[in-house]
Write a protein that holds these residues in place. Structure first.
Motif, PDB file in Angstrom:
ATOM      1  N   ARG A  45       0.860  -1.178   0.000  1.00 33.90           N
ATOM      2  CA  ARG A  45       0.000   0.000   0.000  1.00 33.90           C
ATOM      3  C   ARG A  45       0.896   1.227   0.000  1.00 33.90           C
ATOM      4  O   ARG A  45       1.863   1.295   0.752  1.00 33.90           O
ATOM      5  CB  ARG A  45      -0.905   0.000   1.238  1.00 33.90           C
ATOM      6  CG  ARG A  45      -1.900   1.158   1.258  1.00 33.90           C
ATOM      7  CD  ARG A  45      -2.888   1.062   2.408  1.00 33.90           C
ATOM      8  NE  ARG A  45      -2.346   1.564   3.662  1.00 33.90           N
ATOM      9  CZ  ARG A  45      -2.011   0.817   4.699  1.00 33.90           C
ATOM     10  NH1 ARG A  45      -2.138  -0.500   4.631  1.00 33.90           N
ATOM     11  NH2 ARG A  45      -1.531   1.361   5.808  1.00 33.90           N
ATOM     12  N   GLU A  47       1.057   5.474   0.220  1.00 29.20           N
ATOM     13  CA  GLU A  47       0.357   6.701   0.586  1.00 29.20           C
ATOM     14  C   GLU A  47       1.203   7.882   0.132  1.00 29.20           C
ATOM     15  O   GLU A  47       2.340   8.056   0.572  1.00 29.20           O
ATOM     16  CB  GLU A  47       0.114   6.736   2.095  1.00 29.20           C
ATOM     17  CG  GLU A  47      -0.807   5.610   2.573  1.00 29.20           C
ATOM     18  CD  GLU A  47      -0.968   5.558   4.087  1.00 29.20           C
ATOM     19  OE1 GLU A  47      -0.273   6.354   4.763  1.00 29.20           O
ATOM     20  OE2 GLU A  47      -1.744   4.725   4.570  1.00 29.20           O
ATOM     21  N   LYS A  51      -3.275  10.606  -1.199  1.00 33.46           N
ATOM     22  CA  LYS A  51      -4.077   9.492  -1.705  1.00 33.46           C
ATOM     23  C   LYS A  51      -3.465   8.155  -1.277  1.00 33.46           C
ATOM     24  O   LYS A  51      -2.329   8.103  -0.798  1.00 33.46           O
ATOM     25  CB  LYS A  51      -4.172   9.542  -3.235  1.00 33.46           C
ATOM     26  CG  LYS A  51      -4.777  10.822  -3.795  1.00 33.46           C
ATOM     27  CD  LYS A  51      -4.764  10.805  -5.314  1.00 33.46           C
ATOM     28  CE  LYS A  51      -5.301  12.093  -5.891  1.00 33.46           C
ATOM     29  NZ  LYS A  51      -5.241  12.107  -7.369  1.00 33.46           N
ATOM     30  N   THR A  52      -4.229   7.080  -1.468  1.00 31.46           N
ATOM     31  CA  THR A  52      -3.752   5.725  -1.196  1.00 31.46           C
ATOM     32  C   THR A  52      -3.775   4.926  -2.492  1.00 31.46           C
ATOM     33  O   THR A  52      -4.759   4.952  -3.235  1.00 31.46           O
ATOM     34  CB  THR A  52      -4.640   5.027  -0.146  1.00 31.46           C
ATOM     35  OG1 THR A  52      -4.585   5.771   1.076  1.00 31.46           O
ATOM     36  CG2 THR A  52      -4.136   3.607   0.117  1.00 31.46           C
ATOM     37  N   TYR A  53      -2.661   4.235  -2.774  1.00 36.52           N
ATOM     38  CA  TYR A  53      -2.539   3.410  -3.966  1.00 36.52           C
ATOM     39  C   TYR A  53      -2.182   1.988  -3.539  1.00 36.52           C
ATOM     40  O   TYR A  53      -1.593   1.775  -2.478  1.00 36.52           O
ATOM     41  CB  TYR A  53      -1.444   3.950  -4.891  1.00 36.52           C
ATOM     42  CG  TYR A  53      -1.559   5.408  -5.241  1.00 36.52           C
ATOM     43  CD1 TYR A  53      -2.209   5.831  -6.393  1.00 36.52           C
ATOM     44  CD2 TYR A  53      -0.996   6.389  -4.415  1.00 36.52           C
ATOM     45  CE1 TYR A  53      -2.300   7.178  -6.721  1.00 36.52           C
ATOM     46  CE2 TYR A  53      -1.095   7.737  -4.734  1.00 36.52           C
ATOM     47  CZ  TYR A  53      -1.745   8.122  -5.883  1.00 36.52           C
ATOM     48  OH  TYR A  53      -1.829   9.448  -6.199  1.00 36.52           O
ATOM     49  N   ASP A  59       3.801  -4.949 -10.896  1.00 37.92           N
ATOM     50  CA  ASP A  59       3.640  -3.496 -10.937  1.00 37.92           C
ATOM     51  C   ASP A  59       4.957  -2.801 -10.617  1.00 37.92           C
ATOM     52  O   ASP A  59       5.835  -3.371  -9.953  1.00 37.92           O
ATOM     53  CB  ASP A  59       2.587  -3.022  -9.926  1.00 37.92           C
ATOM     54  CG  ASP A  59       1.183  -3.481 -10.283  1.00 37.92           C
ATOM     55  OD1 ASP A  59       0.951  -3.848 -11.451  1.00 37.92           O
ATOM     56  OD2 ASP A  59       0.330  -3.491  -9.383  1.00 37.92           O
ATOM     57  N   ARG A 102       1.512   6.839 -10.255  1.00 40.99           N
ATOM     58  CA  ARG A 102       2.180   6.307  -9.063  1.00 40.99           C
ATOM     59  C   ARG A 102       2.431   4.811  -9.175  1.00 40.99           C
ATOM     60  O   ARG A 102       3.428   4.298  -8.662  1.00 40.99           O
ATOM     61  CB  ARG A 102       1.333   6.582  -7.832  1.00 40.99           C
ATOM     62  CG  ARG A 102       1.524   7.960  -7.254  1.00 40.99           C
ATOM     63  CD  ARG A 102       2.811   8.048  -6.485  1.00 40.99           C
ATOM     64  NE  ARG A 102       3.066   9.401  -6.017  1.00 40.99           N
ATOM     65  CZ  ARG A 102       4.170   9.751  -5.378  1.00 40.99           C
ATOM     66  NH1 ARG A 102       5.113   8.869  -5.167  1.00 40.99           N
ATOM     67  NH2 ARG A 102       4.346  10.984  -4.973  1.00 40.99           N
ATOM     68  N   VAL A 103       1.513   4.092  -9.814  1.00 36.00           N
ATOM     69  CA  VAL A 103       1.656   2.639  -9.989  1.00 36.00           C
ATOM     70  C   VAL A 103       1.472   2.311 -11.463  1.00 36.00           C
ATOM     71  O   VAL A 103       0.478   2.708 -12.076  1.00 36.00           O
ATOM     72  CB  VAL A 103       0.633   1.864  -9.140  1.00 36.00           C
ATOM     73  CG1 VAL A 103       0.755   0.358  -9.386  1.00 36.00           C
ATOM     74  CG2 VAL A 103       0.812   2.175  -7.656  1.00 36.00           C
ATOM     75  N   GLU A 161      -5.034   8.042 -13.991  1.00 31.72           N
ATOM     76  CA  GLU A 161      -4.715   9.011 -12.928  1.00 31.72           C
ATOM     77  C   GLU A 161      -4.446  10.381 -13.538  1.00 31.72           C
ATOM     78  O   GLU A 161      -3.635  10.520 -14.452  1.00 31.72           O
ATOM     79  CB  GLU A 161      -3.462   8.543 -12.177  1.00 31.72           C
ATOM     80  CG  GLU A 161      -2.987   9.508 -11.111  1.00 31.72           C
ATOM     81  CD  GLU A 161      -1.608   9.146 -10.592  1.00 31.72           C
ATOM     82  OE1 GLU A 161      -1.188   9.759  -9.599  1.00 31.72           O
ATOM     83  OE2 GLU A 161      -0.953   8.283 -11.179  1.00 31.72           O
TER      84      GLU A 161
END
Length: 277
Positions: A45, A47, A51-53, A59, A102-103, A161
């Motif tokens: 996870r 942060e 936000k949380t991804y 990945d 981010r991911v 995103e």
């Protein structure tokens, strides 16, 4: 017409490494470079940006320069990461021109893994005269695979995103460059061109801590780095990191790390000696 690549690209590769863990936790880390961490095993996870991804095997986590992030993994896993800077046209950040999410879910994770393993092998072969050239080409291959995967995902589904301009992007670099000076919330708000009250609220929402707590965190981070150099006295470190004097620095350091700066320095020296003997 002759074109020199050095007139257009400034590229620095700092680290190529593999990290295995049982559990893993990074809290509000801010780096001066970009980090691309491929998850070959595990799930995490993230942060960041308020936000949380979530990221899983296959990945790549994208940690942007000077933007704090947290990573939490409750189960065993393996990350393969590269740390780098990449500027074009001499000084423009490549990853500000071409924003990555981010991911990144890789289109061909097996191919990425094979390329990374080859890069790691080349990176560790320091006696190879072509090591730097080979490493650069392989990193560019990894970047291409990430960018290609983002493009494929955009074509397959909507709702990518959004690329939101970060009004706070210059704040942390400013803090790092001026740690020895007295930094106020008002100064930082002026850099972001925001009202101080609104700036504090926005900053905490995005980074999870107040602006002045971030100043304290970066002061301590710099102090820890400087303590590893035996040539720096505690008095010098205190002033360079923005503390009033050595006694005040000692009190704050001990309150934060449960030991004095001198004790920390001895612990680091003992750790290094034990590792290299």
């Amino acid at each position: 017409m002759t074109v020199s690549i050095h007139e257009h690209i400034r590229f620095s590769l700092y680290q190529v490494s593999e990290f295995n863990y049982v559990t893993h936790r990074i809290s509000q880390e801010a780096q001066s470079f970009y980090s691309f961490s491929f998850i070959s095993e595990g799930a995490v996870r993230i942060e960041a940006d308020g936000k949380t991804y979530f990221a899983n095997s296959g990945d790549v986590m994208v940690h942007r320069a000077n933007i704090p992030f947290s990573v939490i993994a409750e189960k065993p896993g393996t990350h393969m990461f590269i740390n780098l800077d990449f500027h074009v046209m001499d000084q423009v950040d490549f990853f500000q021109l071409y924003l990555l999410p981010r991911v990144i879910t890789l289109h061909k994770p097996v191919q990425y893994l094979q390329t990374f393993k080859l890069l790691k092998s080349v990176w560790n072969c320091t006696e190879d005269g072509l090591r730097d050239v080979k490493s650069t080409m392989l990193v560019f291959q990894l970047l291409y695979e990430m960018i290609e995967s983002v493009g494929i995902r955009q074509a397959l589904q909507a709702g990518q995103e959004p690329a939101v301009p970060d009004r706070l992007a210059q704040v942390i670099p400013y803090i790092e460059k001026n740690l020895k000076d007295r930094i106020t919330r008002e100064q930082l708000a002026k850099i972001a061109n925001l009202n101080p009250v609104y700036f504090s609220r926005l900053f905490q929402k995005q980074y999870g801590i107040t602006p002045m707590n971030m100043v304290h965190k970066l002061q301590m981070k710099r102090a820890l780095q400087m303590l590893e150099n035996p040539e720096y006295t505690v008095e010098f470190i205190a002033l360079e990191c923005g503390f009033y004097d050595a006694p005040y620095f000692n009190r704050i350091f001990q309150r934060t790390h449960m030991m004095t700066p001198g004790m920390y320095r001895k612990k680091m020296e003992a750790s290094k000696n034990g590792y290299f003997d």
